[in-house]
Design a protein around this motif. Structure first.
Motif, PDB file in Angstrom:
ATOM      1  N   PRO A  21      -0.931 -12.155 -32.501  1.00  0.00           N
ATOM      2  CA  PRO A  21      -0.049 -12.989 -32.137  1.00  0.00           C
ATOM      3  C   PRO A  21      -0.674 -14.172 -31.286  1.00  0.00           C
ATOM      4  O   PRO A  21      -1.301 -13.710 -30.359  1.00  0.00           O
ATOM      5  CB  PRO A  21       0.994 -12.392 -31.507  1.00  0.00           C
ATOM      6  CG  PRO A  21       1.001 -10.913 -32.120  1.00  0.00           C
ATOM      7  CD  PRO A  21      -0.501 -10.845 -31.989  1.00  0.00           C
ATOM      8  N   VAL A  22       0.139 -15.246 -31.387  1.00  0.00           N
ATOM      9  CA  VAL A  22      -0.324 -16.519 -30.387  1.00  0.00           C
ATOM     10  C   VAL A  22       0.903 -16.592 -29.394  1.00  0.00           C
ATOM     11  O   VAL A  22       1.892 -16.742 -29.708  1.00  0.00           O
ATOM     12  CB  VAL A  22      -0.673 -17.624 -31.068  1.00  0.00           C
ATOM     13  CG1 VAL A  22      -0.848 -18.674 -30.230  1.00  0.00           C
ATOM     14  CG2 VAL A  22      -1.846 -17.353 -31.987  1.00  0.00           C
ATOM     15  N   PHE A  39      -0.004 -18.352 -40.365  1.00  0.00           N
ATOM     16  CA  PHE A  39      -1.055 -19.136 -39.486  1.00  0.00           C
ATOM     17  C   PHE A  39      -1.870 -20.209 -40.377  1.00  0.00           C
ATOM     18  O   PHE A  39      -2.266 -19.805 -41.623  1.00  0.00           O
ATOM     19  CB  PHE A  39      -1.922 -18.123 -38.801  1.00  0.00           C
ATOM     20  CG  PHE A  39      -1.336 -17.430 -37.729  1.00  0.00           C
ATOM     21  CD1 PHE A  39       0.009 -17.732 -37.422  1.00  0.00           C
ATOM     22  CD2 PHE A  39      -1.862 -16.450 -36.842  1.00  0.00           C
ATOM     23  CE1 PHE A  39       0.682 -17.051 -36.323  1.00  0.00           C
ATOM     24  CE2 PHE A  39      -1.382 -15.663 -35.710  1.00  0.00           C
ATOM     25  CZ  PHE A  39      -0.009 -16.414 -35.530  1.00  0.00           C
ATOM     26  N   SER A  40      -2.155 -21.321 -39.809  1.00  0.00           N
ATOM     27  CA  SER A  40      -3.022 -22.134 -40.693  1.00  0.00           C
ATOM     28  C   SER A  40      -4.238 -22.542 -39.710  1.00  0.00           C
ATOM     29  O   SER A  40      -4.069 -22.690 -38.552  1.00  0.00           O
ATOM     30  CB  SER A  40      -2.242 -23.297 -41.224  1.00  0.00           C
ATOM     31  OG  SER A  40      -3.056 -24.263 -41.858  1.00  0.00           O
ATOM     32  N   ASN A  41      -5.318 -22.852 -40.170  1.00  0.00           N
ATOM     33  CA  ASN A  41      -6.478 -23.226 -39.695  1.00  0.00           C
ATOM     34  C   ASN A  41      -6.578 -24.885 -39.466  1.00  0.00           C
ATOM     35  O   ASN A  41      -7.449 -25.474 -38.667  1.00  0.00           O
ATOM     36  CB  ASN A  41      -7.845 -23.108 -40.163  1.00  0.00           C
ATOM     37  CG  ASN A  41      -8.069 -21.509 -40.284  1.00  0.00           C
ATOM     38  OD1 ASN A  41      -7.505 -20.842 -39.412  1.00  0.00           O
ATOM     39  ND2 ASN A  41      -8.459 -21.033 -41.402  1.00  0.00           N
ATOM     40  N   SER A  42      -5.327 -25.752 -39.807  1.00  0.00           N
ATOM     41  CA  SER A  42      -5.324 -27.077 -39.815  1.00  0.00           C
ATOM     42  C   SER A  42      -3.957 -27.466 -39.500  1.00  0.00           C
ATOM     43  O   SER A  42      -3.146 -26.654 -39.859  1.00  0.00           O
ATOM     44  CB  SER A  42      -5.822 -27.701 -41.309  1.00  0.00           C
ATOM     45  OG  SER A  42      -5.062 -27.419 -42.125  1.00  0.00           O
ATOM     46  N   MET A  43      -3.989 -28.440 -38.554  1.00  0.00           N
ATOM     47  CA  MET A  43      -2.491 -28.935 -38.375  1.00  0.00           C
ATOM     48  C   MET A  43      -1.925 -29.889 -39.603  1.00  0.00           C
ATOM     49  O   MET A  43      -2.733 -30.371 -40.361  1.00  0.00           O
ATOM     50  CB  MET A  43      -2.726 -30.001 -37.264  1.00  0.00           C
ATOM     51  CG  MET A  43      -1.229 -30.098 -36.357  1.00  0.00           C
ATOM     52  SD  MET A  43      -1.713 -31.188 -34.922  1.00  0.00           S
ATOM     53  CE  MET A  43      -1.852 -32.653 -35.636  1.00  0.00           C
ATOM     54  N   TYR A  44      -0.762 -29.984 -39.627  1.00  0.00           N
ATOM     55  CA  TYR A  44       0.220 -30.329 -40.601  1.00  0.00           C
ATOM     56  C   TYR A  44      -0.278 -31.907 -40.566  1.00  0.00           C
ATOM     57  O   TYR A  44      -0.653 -32.706 -39.663  1.00  0.00           O
ATOM     58  CB  TYR A  44       1.770 -30.394 -40.416  1.00  0.00           C
ATOM     59  CG  TYR A  44       2.129 -28.964 -40.433  1.00  0.00           C
ATOM     60  CD1 TYR A  44       1.629 -28.023 -41.081  1.00  0.00           C
ATOM     61  CD2 TYR A  44       3.543 -28.503 -39.713  1.00  0.00           C
ATOM     62  CE1 TYR A  44       1.980 -26.629 -41.238  1.00  0.00           C
ATOM     63  CE2 TYR A  44       3.764 -27.147 -39.905  1.00  0.00           C
ATOM     64  CZ  TYR A  44       3.196 -26.480 -40.798  1.00  0.00           C
ATOM     65  OH  TYR A  44       3.660 -25.086 -40.579  1.00  0.00           O
ATOM     66  N   ASN A  76      -5.362 -25.281 -30.432  1.00  0.00           N
ATOM     67  CA  ASN A  76      -4.832 -24.255 -31.799  1.00  0.00           C
ATOM     68  C   ASN A  76      -3.964 -24.950 -32.807  1.00  0.00           C
ATOM     69  O   ASN A  76      -2.895 -25.300 -32.106  1.00  0.00           O
ATOM     70  CB  ASN A  76      -4.174 -22.738 -30.956  1.00  0.00           C
ATOM     71  CG  ASN A  76      -4.225 -21.752 -32.154  1.00  0.00           C
ATOM     72  OD1 ASN A  76      -4.411 -21.829 -33.197  1.00  0.00           O
ATOM     73  ND2 ASN A  76      -4.210 -20.582 -31.687  1.00  0.00           N
ATOM     74  N   PRO A  77      -4.372 -25.068 -34.047  1.00  0.00           N
ATOM     75  CA  PRO A  77      -3.273 -25.787 -34.623  1.00  0.00           C
ATOM     76  C   PRO A  77      -2.162 -24.908 -35.077  1.00  0.00           C
ATOM     77  O   PRO A  77      -1.149 -25.489 -35.569  1.00  0.00           O
ATOM     78  CB  PRO A  77      -4.299 -25.794 -36.147  1.00  0.00           C
ATOM     79  CG  PRO A  77      -5.557 -25.025 -35.928  1.00  0.00           C
ATOM     80  CD  PRO A  77      -5.610 -24.736 -34.646  1.00  0.00           C
ATOM     81  N   VAL A  78      -2.153 -23.463 -34.818  1.00  0.00           N
ATOM     82  CA  VAL A  78      -0.942 -22.745 -35.247  1.00  0.00           C
ATOM     83  C   VAL A  78       0.068 -23.090 -34.128  1.00  0.00           C
ATOM     84  O   VAL A  78       1.412 -23.329 -34.501  1.00  0.00           O
ATOM     85  CB  VAL A  78      -1.339 -21.381 -34.870  1.00  0.00           C
ATOM     86  CG1 VAL A  78      -0.248 -20.281 -34.761  1.00  0.00           C
ATOM     87  CG2 VAL A  78      -2.250 -20.641 -36.050  1.00  0.00           C
ATOM     88  N   VAL A  79      -0.418 -23.439 -32.772  1.00  0.00           N
ATOM     89  CA  VAL A  79       0.535 -23.505 -31.829  1.00  0.00           C
ATOM     90  C   VAL A  79       1.137 -25.053 -32.120  1.00  0.00           C
ATOM     91  O   VAL A  79       2.258 -25.258 -32.155  1.00  0.00           O
ATOM     92  CB  VAL A  79      -0.041 -23.837 -30.607  1.00  0.00           C
ATOM     93  CG1 VAL A  79       0.829 -24.459 -29.499  1.00  0.00           C
ATOM     94  CG2 VAL A  79      -0.535 -22.433 -30.071  1.00  0.00           C
TER      95      VAL A  79
END
Length: 1090
Positions: free
Chosen positions: A508-509, A570-575, A598-601
């Motif tokens: 978790p983040v 979770f994703s490794n890239s931002m929308y 962190n792209p998840v945040v």
């Protein structure tokens, strides 16, 4: 003065040429060759610049004040005894015009010229600045004032002013330019001959000193130094040419070596030709391999385009769910808005009913107090009635028993009792009023005490909260996580342990506030006001991880509110938010104001709060202008100000906090601010406690006074009743007959009437109290009903708020899923676009490779692979390289050959130019040295001629012998008659004769040198009266012939024998008076002297 020496020769030589030409024209018609009458017109302009108009001294040398001395245009005599200030004037003139202290022969340092006991000395010199040769007349005007200030530390500061006193410059360079322009040379003995210089010259036995004096006076010494410097420069240049010629030979040898290597490069052509053929085949082999790579990429693009349909279906499904959830959210929001409107309508009514209940309570209490007073009064009247009846009965019984008594004594006693009763009645009224006042004060104190205690409790709770925040901040000095609560570090440690044990699929983040950084620290409160609880929130990849995290939180937050948990994949890239984000030229969005690694945040904050659509505007006024005046920015839902205020297009909410809690950059500043607030609250708490103590003390004092007043009133009433009974007894004793009972019976009847009236008043008061009590109960009932209605409305709003929160979460969840599938669709489409781009790039590369290969050579069939061709090319290049290592690199050899040739040509050209320059310089210097020699000879001849002419005025004969080779000047003078006397050296002359000879020598130098003014200090020293008169006549004749040149003579002699002339000005200095601080001087012309 070195700068002026180098730059002033041309102007001086030009002026000297003019004056000398004028003198040569007049030699035939004048007895004295130094009287150029015909040159007066040509010197007119030169006489209008550079003259000394006045000089003023303050605290200079041993004089507190000298001057100002207004000098005349032609001849000026400064006379006075020793110590009167003559030499001080000449010294101030030298120092004031930039001369060195050593030039004056009066000291080695400037600080020695400051009067003892003073901090500074001042010198002011006014120079004439008229005519065509004036220096910057637009700035200085007709006069230039040079002000010098010498400090006791030896510092020298200048002020150059215009005639009006306006400051023009303070730079020494400006003064040097002025002196150069006016041809003023304070270190030239022809211009200023000091007393020490004159004595040195008189007593000098060396012919070299006289020669140096001559050279310096005519500026030939400066010309000689310049020529010597130029010849040294020429020698340095010739040495440099010799070194260049040596280098030139080395360069020529290297150039020939490079040329031989350049000619031996023809053996590698065949290998280069074969290499070129292999490279042609390599180009088309690469084209063939690229064509094989393009075909599978085309097939993959077609397959991916067919798989796009399923993503379209998912996106449409969740779009419909978003619309449904938003409709439900709007319905619940409308219900909540209607309840809020009802609350707003009920609040004013509740306040009115509360005020009415308070007014009824006050009225009821006042009526009840009045009723109690009436009851008390009625009870007292009934007691009086009983006592009066008892007294009447006793009197009736005692009528038969009592005898006659002293009526007069009883009457006096009765009068005193009546007066005392009247005083007690007034006292009772006063005490009743005081009781009412004390009771009101006590009630107010009790109410104030309750308010203060409530405020103290609120302040203690706020202080406790701030202490907790301070502990968190102090702990965050070493661990930033502790700013998010004391439990947060242990929770994160538990999360790390669980992740290491494999309980989480993905770690978790959180907390999210710890994963973001501010770009602008001033926006911390705005960002926290926007994110609110999300600052403490955690992100989980799936619901299983969420359940595990909930279990961990339950152990660490058992009694506290738990942080929010958001479940998002979770994703490794931002929308990609390019279409939905706000673009404003001045103000950033929350997303733009944050640094999120962190792209998840970032994706979580975009999903939950839409931070790409929220603007941050520091000023509330600007926020209202952007959001509420005109059209809001595209895609912008809301905005936050630096104070935490929330701004919509149709409403404005103020922030709840004043400072950022999590994102403040300077922890020490926050700790300092919290400590200051705690100190302020501690002071406030202490003040409240002091107020409580003061109010309690006032209440105790007022209760004590109230109790004491009640006791005083009771004692007064008791005494009143006793005295009244005693009065009744006396009155009854006074009238033993039955008719004497009539007053008591009348009083009894009166009391009965008063009792009846009091009972009626009590009944009406009771009715009024009953009515007011009913009104109070009714008002309180209405108030409670209104509060119950508000409470019911509030209770009604609570489930709606929960439903609204759930509906909002449902909307966000639906939007999240919709955005998730939109992002997946976009990622799929972007993947297709990337494939197409890669395919297009490959096809472009293929076309470029085909084009490039076509340019290299026509299309050919290549059976070999690119790898085999590359290996053969490498072997061939290695072979060529080994061949080149033996002979050298071709390009390097060509470049080195060209560079060596260019260097050789450049150095040869430089040597040629330097030789030409030195040859030209030698020719110029030969010509100039020839002119210098001729000028030196010419000036020597003129000086001899003028010297002989001057000596002849006294009947002397003399001879000047110049030895320019040995730099010696021999002067021989014989006082006598012409050829009959033998010439002797000046050292054999008497003091007066030597002084006269010196004057003649100086006058002869005057005739061949230019200067706007000339100064002589004690020119007649050691002269007898005859030589002094003849010397003076000679100088006056020269001054008369040069009216546009200024002469200043300093002498201790009395000048009463001078002829009358308006061109002569005498400044007589008084003898020094040791008792006065200012030396006065007398100024007069020759006419005033007579």
């Amino acid at each position: 003065m070195s700068k002026r020496k180098h730059s002033s020769w041309d102007a001086n030589s030009h002026k000297r040429a003019r004056s000398e030409a004028a003198e040569e024209d007049d030699e035939e018609d004048s007895t004295l060759p130094s009287q150029p009458e015909c040159g007066t017109a040509s010197l007119k302009t030169s006489g209008e610049v550079g003259l000394i108009e006045s000089i003023f001294l303050k605290n200079f040398m041993c004089h507190s004040m000298l001057g100002p001395f207004p000098f005349g245009d032609n001849v000026n005599f400064v006379i006075g005894n020793n110590g009167s200030g003559k030499s001080a004037i000449l010294t101030a003139l030298i120092v004031g015009l930039g001369g060195k202290a050593t030039t004056t022969n009066r000291g080695s340092s400037l600080k020695g010229f400051v009067k003892e006991g003073e901090s500074a000395a001042d010198v002011s010199i006014t120079l004439r600045n008229r005519g065509q040769d004036a220096y910057k007349p637009e700035a200085f005007g007709p006069s230039i004032i040079v002000e010098l200030r010498l400090s006791s530390e030896g510092l020298r500061t200048y002020k150059l002013k215009s005639k009006t006193g306006q400051l023009v410059s303070t730079k020494k360079e400006e003064l040097v330019s002025i002196l150069d322009h006016f041809n003023i040379q304070v270190d030239n003995p022809v211009s200023i001959l000091t007393q020490e210089m004159s004595k040195h010259f008189l007593h000098s036995k060396g012919e070299g000193d006289k020669y140096k004096f001559f050279m310096k006076a005519t500026q030939l010494e400066q010309m000689k130094e310049d020529y010597t410097y130029i010849m040294k420069t020429k020698t340095v240049t010739l040495n440099k040419i010799a070194k260049h010629e040596e280098c030139l030979e080395d360069l020529r040898r290297k150039y020939l070596e490079k040329e031989d290597k350049y000619k031996s490069l023809a053996s590698l052509d065949e290998m280069h030709t074969k290499l070129q053929q292999l490279q042609h085949q390599m180009a088309w082999a690469l084209v063939t391999e690229m064509e094989k790579e393009v075909q599978p990429m085309r097939e993959r693009v077609n397959g991916e385009e067919k798989a796009t349909i399923k993503y379209d279906q998912k996106v449409e499904e969740w779009k419909a769910k978003v619309v449904e959830a938003e409709q439900k959210y709007r319905q619940i929001h409308d219900q909540l808005e209607s309840i809020s409107e009802r609350m707003q309508q009920l609040q004013p009514q509740c306040a009115v009913l509360k005020n009415q209940a308070q007014e009824c309570s006050k009225t009821f209490k006042a009526a009840e107090a009045s009723f109690h007073r009436i009851k008390t009064n009625l009870r007292d009247l009934e007691k009086d009635k009983e006592q009066l009846i008892k007294r009447i009965d006793e009197l009736k019984h005692s009528i038969s028993l009592s005898g006659a008594a002293d009526a007069q004594e009883r009457a006096q006693h009765i009068g005193s009792l009546q007066e005392e009763l009247q005083s007690l009645g007034h006292q009772d009224a006063t005490l009743s009023q005081q009781i009412e006042q004390f009771q009101r004060v006590v009630d107010r104190g009790r109410e104030e005490l309750g308010n203060i205690r409530q405020e103290e409790q609120d302040l203690l709770r706020a202080t406790k909260s701030k202490h907790e925040a301070l502990r968190s901040l102090e702990a965050s000095r070493t661990d930033r996580i502790k700013r998010f609560g004391e439990q947060m570090p242990s929770l994160l440690a538990a999360v790390d342990d669980a992740y290491r044990q494999g309980q989480f699929r993905k770690k978790p983040v959180g907390p999210l506030g710890c994963c973001i950084r501010l770009k602008d620290p001033e926006l911390g409160l705005a960002v926290e006001s926007c994110l609110k609880g999300l600052m403490m929130a955690f992100c989980c990849d799936n619901y299983k991880d969420e359940r595990i995290l909930q279990g961990l939180m339950s152990r660490h937050y058992s009694q506290l509110k738990r942080p929010q948990i958001i479940v998002t994949e979770f994703s490794n890239s931002m929308y990609n938010i390019s279409e939905k984000a706000v673009r404003h030229p001045e103000y950033p969005t929350v997303l733009q104001a944050l640094e999120i690694e962190n792209p998840v945040v970032a994706n979580c904050l975009i999903d939950m709060r839409g931070i790409e659509t929220v603007l941050l505007i520091k000023s509330g006024r600007d926020a209202r202008r952007v959001m509420q005046q005109g059209q809001a920015p595209r895609n912008c839902r809301e905005a936050f100000t630096a104070e935490g205020d929330q701004v919509y297009t149709n409403r404005y909410y103020s922030g709840d906090h004043k400072r950022a809690q999590f994102l403040s950059g300077d922890v020490e500043e926050e700790i300092r601010h919290l400590k200051l607030e705690l100190e302020s609250q501690a002071v406030h708490t202490q003040n409240l406690r002091q107020r409580v103590q003061a109010v309690e003390a006032d209440m105790r004092r007022n209760n004590e006074l109230l109790k004491r007043t009640y006791e005083d009133r009771k004692r007064a009433k008791d005494k009143f009743h006793k005295l009244k009974l005693e009065l009744s007894d006396l009155q009854n004793m006074e009238e033993p007959q039955s008719e004497d009972l009539r007053p008591l019976e009348e009083e009894l009847q009166e009391i009965c009437g008063r009792i009846s009236a009091a009972r009626q008043e009590g009944d009406s008061a009771r009715q009024q109290v009953t009515q007011l009590k009913k009104a109070l109960e009714e008002a309180e009932l209405n108030y409670r009903r209104q509060k119950d209605i508000i409470s019911s409305v509030t209770e009604e709003a609570d489930p709606i708020k929960e439903d609204l929160s759930k509906s909002d979460q449902e909307v966000e969840k639906s939007k999240h899923h919709r955005k998730h599938y939109e992002e997946k669709k976009k990622a799929h489409l972007s993947g297709i676009q990337r494939l197409k781009a890669d395919l297009s790039a490959k096809e472009t590369d293929l076309m470029a490779a085909v084009k490039k290969a076509t340019v290299i050579c026509p299309k050919m069939e290549v059976k070999r692979t690119a790898k085999s061709l590359d290996s053969e090319i490498s072997r061939l290049k290695q072979k060529i390289s080994s061949q080149q290592d033996q002979q050298g690199d071709r390009d390097l050899i060509i470049r080195q050959y060209q560079e060596s040739l260019e260097n050789y040509k450049n150095i040869a050209l430089q040597v040629k130019h330097l030789k030409r320059f030195t040859g030209l310089l030698g020719k110029i210097m030969n010509d100039r040295h020839k002119v210098y020699t001729e000028m030196r000879m010419y000036l020597s001849v003129r000086c001899k001629y003028y010297f002989d002419s001057m000596l002849s005025q006294r009947g002397y004969t003399g001879k000047m012998t110049f030895d320019h080779k040995n730099e010696a000047l021999a002067i021989s003078v014989q006082p006598g008659e012409g050829d009959k006397a033998a010439l002797n050296d000046m050292r054999s002359l008497s003091g007066g004769e030597r002084s006269f000879s010196t004057v003649c020598f100086v006058l002869s130098l005057w005739a061949i040198a230019e200067a706007p003014f000339r100064c002589l200090d004690e020119f007649d020293v050691y002269m007898d009266m005859v030589n002094r008169r003849i010397s003076l006549d000679m100088m006056m004749k020269i001054a008369a012939s040069q009216r546009f040149r200024q002469f200043i003579f300093l002498t201790p002699q009395h000048m009463s024998s001078l002829p009358v002339s308006n061109l002569v000005r005498i400044h007589r200095l008084k003898d020094p008076d040791r008792t006065q601080t200012v030396l006065r001087f007398g100024q007069r012309t020759q006419e005033e002297e007579e």
